[in-house]
Structures are given as structure tokens and as C-alpha cells.
Design an enzyme around this catalytic site. Structure first.
Site, PDB file in Angstrom:
ATOM      1  N   GLU A 117      49.865  45.743  52.001  1.00 24.34           N
ATOM      2  CA  GLU A 117      48.546  45.204  52.342  1.00 24.34           C
ATOM      3  C   GLU A 117      48.498  43.680  52.194  1.00 24.34           C
ATOM      4  OE1 GLU A 117      45.225  48.327  51.112  1.00 24.34           O
ATOM      5  OE2 GLU A 117      46.991  48.267  49.825  1.00 24.34           O
ATOM      6  N   CYS A 130      45.962  36.352  51.241  1.00 19.57           N
ATOM      7  CA  CYS A 130      46.424  36.919  49.978  1.00 19.57           C
ATOM      8  C   CYS A 130      47.648  37.789  50.289  1.00 19.57           C
ATOM      9  CB  CYS A 130      45.291  37.736  49.353  1.00 19.57           C
ATOM     10  SG  CYS A 130      45.752  38.537  47.819  1.00 19.57           S
ATOM     11  N   CYS A 137      54.727  48.056  42.390  1.00 15.52           N
ATOM     12  CA  CYS A 137      54.891  47.072  41.310  1.00 15.52           C
ATOM     13  C   CYS A 137      55.335  47.820  40.060  1.00 15.52           C
ATOM     14  CB  CYS A 137      53.539  46.397  41.050  1.00 15.52           C
ATOM     15  SG  CYS A 137      53.579  45.137  39.752  1.00 15.52           S
ATOM     16  N   CYS A 141      50.325  47.166  34.550  1.00 16.86           N
ATOM     17  CA  CYS A 141      49.063  46.736  33.935  1.00 16.86           C
ATOM     18  C   CYS A 141      48.093  47.924  33.986  1.00 16.86           C
ATOM     19  CB  CYS A 141      48.499  45.518  34.676  1.00 16.86           C
ATOM     20  SG  CYS A 141      49.616  44.112  34.611  1.00 16.86           S
ATOM     21  N   CYS A 144      45.247  48.386  36.811  1.00 14.54           N
ATOM     22  CA  CYS A 144      45.574  47.970  38.178  1.00 14.54           C
ATOM     23  C   CYS A 144      46.136  49.142  38.979  1.00 14.54           C
ATOM     24  CB  CYS A 144      46.586  46.824  38.128  1.00 14.54           C
ATOM     25  SG  CYS A 144      47.085  46.241  39.752  1.00 14.54           S
ATOM     26  N   GLY A 184      52.189  43.544  43.853  1.00 16.78           N
ATOM     27  CA  GLY A 184      53.492  43.118  43.333  1.00 16.78           C
ATOM     28  C   GLY A 184      53.402  41.958  42.370  1.00 16.78           C
ATOM     29  N   GLU A 185      54.496  41.743  41.683  1.00 14.70           N
ATOM     30  CA  GLU A 185      54.603  40.623  40.760  1.00 14.70           C
ATOM     31  C   GLU A 185      55.597  39.631  41.373  1.00 14.70           C
ATOM     32  OE1 GLU A 185      53.358  39.141  38.050  1.00 14.70           O
ATOM     33  OE2 GLU A 185      55.029  37.748  38.260  1.00 14.70           O
ATOM     34  N   SER A 216      50.324  33.859  41.491  1.00 15.69           N
ATOM     35  CA  SER A 216      49.705  34.521  40.338  1.00 15.69           C
ATOM     36  C   SER A 216      50.718  35.433  39.657  1.00 15.69           C
ATOM     37  CB  SER A 216      48.507  35.339  40.823  1.00 15.69           C
ATOM     38  OG  SER A 216      47.869  35.970  39.740  1.00 15.69           O
ATOM     39  N   SER A 239      47.580  35.798  34.820  1.00 14.86           N
ATOM     40  CA  SER A 239      46.654  36.902  34.522  1.00 14.86           C
ATOM     41  C   SER A 239      46.741  37.173  33.025  1.00 14.86           C
ATOM     42  CB  SER A 239      47.064  38.137  35.322  1.00 14.86           C
ATOM     43  OG  SER A 239      47.029  37.833  36.688  1.00 14.86           O
ATOM     44  N   HIS A 241      44.073  38.051  30.524  1.00 17.42           N
ATOM     45  CA  HIS A 241      43.333  39.283  30.197  1.00 17.42           C
ATOM     46  C   HIS A 241      43.135  39.623  28.724  1.00 17.42           C
ATOM     47  CE1 HIS A 241      43.575  39.797  34.428  1.00 17.42           C
ATOM     48  NE2 HIS A 241      44.767  40.362  34.467  1.00 17.42           N
ATOM     49  N   ASN A 315      37.399  45.843  39.034  1.00 23.49           N
ATOM     50  CA  ASN A 315      37.151  46.777  40.132  1.00 23.49           C
ATOM     51  C   ASN A 315      37.561  48.165  39.655  1.00 23.49           C
ATOM     52  OD1 ASN A 315      36.244  45.122  42.322  1.00 23.49           O
ATOM     53  ND2 ASN A 315      38.296  44.257  42.421  1.00 23.49           N
ATOM     54  N   CYS A 358      40.914  43.115  44.431  1.00 22.21           N
ATOM     55  CA  CYS A 358      41.797  42.786  43.323  1.00 22.21           C
ATOM     56  C   CYS A 358      42.178  44.011  42.517  1.00 22.21           C
ATOM     57  CB  CYS A 358      41.121  41.799  42.384  1.00 22.21           C
ATOM     58  SG  CYS A 358      42.035  40.300  42.314  1.00 22.21           S
TER      59      CYS A 358
HETATM   60  N1  SAH Z   1      51.101  40.480  39.672  1.00 30.56           N
HETATM   61  C1  SAH Z   1      50.309  39.310  39.810  1.00 30.56           C
HETATM   62  C2  SAH Z   1      49.509  39.211  41.097  1.00 30.56           C
HETATM   63  C3  SAH Z   1      48.737  40.436  41.586  1.00 30.56           C
HETATM   64  S1  SAH Z   1      47.198  40.945  40.879  1.00 30.56           S
HETATM   65  C4  SAH Z   1      49.399  39.122  38.618  1.00 30.56           C
HETATM   66  O1  SAH Z   1      49.318  40.016  37.802  1.00 30.56           O
HETATM   67  O2  SAH Z   1      48.803  38.065  38.495  1.00 30.56           O
HETATM   68  C5  SAH Z   1      45.944  39.785  41.162  1.00 30.56           C
HETATM   69  C6  SAH Z   1      44.911  39.793  40.042  1.00 30.56           C
HETATM   70  O3  SAH Z   1      44.072  40.976  40.026  1.00 30.56           O
HETATM   71  C7  SAH Z   1      45.529  39.749  38.643  1.00 30.56           C
HETATM   72  O4  SAH Z   1      44.845  38.837  37.846  1.00 30.56           O
HETATM   73  C8  SAH Z   1      45.304  41.165  38.158  1.00 30.56           C
HETATM   74  O5  SAH Z   1      45.392  41.274  36.769  1.00 30.56           O
HETATM   75  C9  SAH Z   1      43.933  41.437  38.700  1.00 30.56           C
HETATM   76  N2  SAH Z   1      43.580  42.871  38.693  1.00 30.56           N
HETATM   77  C10 SAH Z   1      44.388  43.930  38.654  1.00 30.56           C
HETATM   78  N3  SAH Z   1      43.698  45.079  38.649  1.00 30.56           N
HETATM   79  C11 SAH Z   1      42.394  44.733  38.693  1.00 30.56           C
HETATM   80  C12 SAH Z   1      41.176  45.468  38.742  1.00 30.56           C
HETATM   81  N4  SAH Z   1      41.176  46.805  38.742  1.00 30.56           N
HETATM   82  N5  SAH Z   1      40.029  44.784  38.794  1.00 30.56           N
HETATM   83  C13 SAH Z   1      40.017  43.443  38.823  1.00 30.56           C
HETATM   84  N6  SAH Z   1      41.128  42.687  38.786  1.00 30.56           N
HETATM   85  C14 SAH Z   1      42.316  43.322  38.722  1.00 30.56           C
END
Ligand code: SAH
Length: 381
Positions: A117, A130, A137, A141, A144, A184-185, A216, A239, A241, A315, A358
Site C-alpha cells: 500500500e 507515504c 514487517c 509493535c 500496529c 515496513g521498517e 520514520s 516512533s 511511543h 487508530n 497510520c
Molecule cells: N516502521 C516505521 C514506519 C511505519 S509506521 C516506524 O515505526 O516509524 C508509521 C507510524 O505509525 C509510526 O509512528 C507507528 O508507530 C505509527 N502507528 C503504528 N500503528 C499505529 C496505530 N494503530 N495508530 C496510530 N499510529 C500507529
């Protein structure tokens, strides 16, 4: 693609990190080569330099899908190139608009049937793409969706570039910004990500300004160090958190490998080398990481580091127990950080970044909006 014939390409095969362990080539996209490599390839074929520029322009700006479309090239050269090289073309599976057309989510199918996507965001300052860096991935996390099925494979530099190029084809407008915030990372696919960055910023391609690009990461420290070294003014988003290792180990498991002290040290080095202020993304999860204590802890952790904090409302992801922090608590969290002198934005307020996808990018993920399948798409168009 007949790689064995490209004798001058020592690096050619090593480029393709997307190659699975069985050794079979899934994708041999000429757009995964660097501009220099394409130039030396054409020079090895005895072609003058301007020809290489023409080929690069057709591939990376016009988005030519075959060498035959390169009408200002001699016929003989076109067929020679078609013998030697492959141009990969992603096929579009679905396209879905959100926010009244301001955000458009594309589902592509790449070589080997893998689906990825990409999100296009129309914003007052331009058009942000994006980009996804992997199929699936493996960072895991907790909140996610993208990591639910683990890592399928890395995307090649060409497949990352194709996502940006397609947006130009689809809208007729050149994208102005790129964020590596899709599935992905990026630093788990480091070599390909760096190659992609060099290509997408190269003036002979779409030439997106490095300062308009953000990578990111969930905190893969060697990647942060490598990005600081490549000499591009690309921005970094981390990220974060969580303000302490105990909580972060649980929410963002990569923290067990690269704990907060090493992450923050790498960020300080990044700033020292690039002079670029870092963005910290903080997804607020009700009752998990949104208390006053966490806000103060975060301020303490980031003290003295030139940065900006972006609060992201969670989300919802199905079969994950987490809930979004209610708006009044978001405001409280934000206020504490501001009182500590930090610069904070919350995504919904600025409306500037992806609000709807996200953490929800997962090609077969069907909630809260159903991903259209190929057969649905056939019905729609
Ligand atoms: N792997 C990278 C880039 C992809 S995620 C990273 O972790 O930064 C892009 C962003 O969305 C990250 O900050 C991630 O932590 C956040 N994210 C992941 N799941 C989410 C969710 N359910 N709601 C809101 N943000 C989320």
C-alpha cells in the site's frame, strides 16, 4: 533479465535484497540501479553520455514501461536494452479516496504477486507520498497492523521509487514530499532504503528535495547512524511511543535490542551531523502511555535535543486490545510537554499528515474500511 551479460555490473546482483533465499530472481527492475550505474552501463555499450540521460529521463521522469516507448532512441539501441534490462511496472489493484479526496490509498501488486500500500496526501503545501519499504514487517509493535503477519520480503529500491512515480502518472502532478511511513521498517531494509533515497533525490529523476523527505523508524539505531552519514538533508522521525525502557520494551519490542539511551544518543549524533531537528512520533494509547508521569518522563528524556513531538491518536486495529486516548487527555498530555518547553503538534489539529491509515496499512487488512479486492475493482471500473 540476463544478468550474466551485464559483465560490468559487479554490484548488479547485490542490489536486489528482495531476492528470496531460494535464489530465484523475483524482480530485476532497472530502476533499482543507481543513476551512475545506468550511465556506466550505457557507456559500456558504447553509447554517448547524452543517451544515458535520455534513458534515465524516460525511466525515472516519464515512467516509460517499455524501451519501445523511448522514441528518441535509435531502434537498435531500444531492442538491445530490452534484451538486457527489465522495467518493472507495478499493477494497481485498488485505489480508494478518503477525507473527501485529500487522502488516496493505493494498493499495488509487485513482481511475485506481493501487495503493497501507498498513500497520497494532498496538502496545502503540496503532495506527500507515504511510501512502504517492506511487504509486511517484523518489528512487532504491539498496536500496529502492518506487522501482524510478519515480514514477507524487502522492497527493492525500484519498487519504492515506483510508488512515487505512479503518483505522478496518476495525478499528472509531481509529488513534492515523500515520507517513508508506510508498511515496513525502512532501516530493516537499509541498503535498499538508502539507494532509493539517493535515486529519488537525484536531479535527473523526479528530484524530490531531500529536505522534503522524512524517514520514520521505530528505533533501529544502525539505520539512524547510516542516514546521518549519507550526506543528504533527509529528515528523521522516530516512533518513540514511551519514555522508559520498561514500557517501550513492551510496546515497541525493538527497544530490547536498541534501548532508549542508545536511541537518544544516536538521535543526538544525527542532529550534530545534519543539523536537522528530529520529529518524535508518540501514539497515545488509553491507559498505556498517556499519563502525566509519561508526559513528564518524555520531556525529561528529550531535554536539550532539538526536536518536535507529534502526538498521533491511535487508530483502532482489530484483535488488538488498545483504545485511543480521549481528546481531553490528549490535551493534558500536550500541555505538560509544552510547559516543559517542547514543541508539540497533534496530527488531527494540523491535519497535515496521514490521519486515517497510520498503523493500519496491511494489504489484507479489512477493518475499519474494507480493502477492495481485485474482483471488486473489476466491478467498479
Ligand atoms: N516502521 C516505521 C514506519 C511505519 S509506521 C516506524 O515505526 O516509524 C508509521 C507510524 O505509525 C509510526 O509512528 C507507528 O508507530 C505509527 N502507528 C503504528 N500503528 C499505529 C496505530 N494503530 N495508530 C496510530 N499510529 C500507529
Amino acid at each position: 533479465m540476463h544478468v550474466e551479460r551485464c559483465t560490468s555490473f559487479k554490484t548488479f546482483q547485490s542490489v536486489f535484497d528482495s531476492r528470496p533465499k531460494d535464489g530465484k530472481m523475483r524482480e530485476m527492475n532497472v530502476k533499482s540501479l543507481s543513476i551512475d550505474e545506468i550511465e556506466s552501463f550505457l557507456s559500456d555499450l558504447g553509447e554517448p553520455r547524452f543517451r544515458a540521460r535520455q534513458v534515465v529521463h524516460w525511466l525515472f521522469v516519464n515512467g516509460a514501461e517499455t524501451f519501445d516507448q523511448m522514441t528518441n532512441l535509435p531502434l537498435k539501441l531500444r531492442s538491445r536494452l530490452a534484451e538486457l534490462l527489465t522495467i518493472s511496472v507495478p499493477s494497481i489493484v485498488s485505489k480508494r479516496s478518503m477525507d473527501g479526496g485529500l487522502t488516496v490509498k493505493y494498493l499495488f501488486e509487485f513482481a511475485g504477486g506481493d501487495e503493497v500500500e501507498t498513500v497520497l496526501m494532498h496538502r496545502p503545501w503540496g503532495r506527500t507520498v507515504c511510501v512502504s519499504s517492506q511487504v509486511g514487517c517484523r518489528m512487532g509493535c504491539r498496536f500496529c497492523a502492518s506487522g501482524k503477519g510478519g515480514l514477507i520480503r524487502n522492497l527493492s529500491p525500484g519498487e519504492m521509487y515506483d510508488q512515487v512515480l505512479f503518483m505522478k502518472k496518476d495525478t499528472g502532478l509531481r509529488p513534492s514530499h515523500v515520507v517513508l511511513m508506510g508498511t515496513g521498517e525502512p532501516f530493516d531494509n537499509l541498503k535498499n532504503t538508502l539507494r532509493f533515497l539517493k535515486t529519488v533525490t537525484h536531479p535527473a529523476t523526479l528530484g524530490i528535495g531531500a529536505r522534503h523527505i522524512t524517514v520514520s523508524t521505530c528505533g533501529v539505531v544502525p539505520g539512524i547512524k547510516a542516514l546521518a552519514e549519507i550526506g543528504l538533508q533527509v529528515g528523521l522521525a522516530v516512533s518513540i511511543h514511551a519514555p522508559n525502557d520498561r514500557l517501550r520494551d513492551r510496546l515497541v519490542p525493538v527497544n530490547r535490542r536498541y534501548p532508549l539511551h542508545s536511541l537518544i544518543e544516536a538521535c543526538r549524533e544525527f542532529y550534530a551531523k545534519t543539523g536537522r531537528r528530529i520529529t518524535f512520533e508518540y501514539t497515545l494509547i488509553a491507559g498505556e502511555n498517556d499519563g502525566a508521569g509519561e508526559a513528564r518522563g518524555l520531556a525529561e528524556l528529550l531535554k536539550g535535543l532539538p526536536c518536535h513531538i507529534n502526538l498521533i491518536p491511535l487508530n483502532r486495529v482489530t484483535d488488538r486490545p488498545f483504545e485511543a486516548t480521549p481528546p481531553d487527555r490528549v490535551q493534558r498530555f500536550k500541555k505538560i510537554l509544552e510547559q516543559e518547553g517542547l514543541v508539540v503538534t497533534s496530527r488531527r489539529e494540523v491535519g497535515g499528515e496521514i490521519t486515517a491509515a497510520c498503523g493500519q496499512l496491511r494489504s489484507n487488512y479489512r477493518e475499519p474500511y474494507r480493502m477492495i479486492t481485485k474482483s471488486d475493482f473489476a466491478k467498479q471500473v
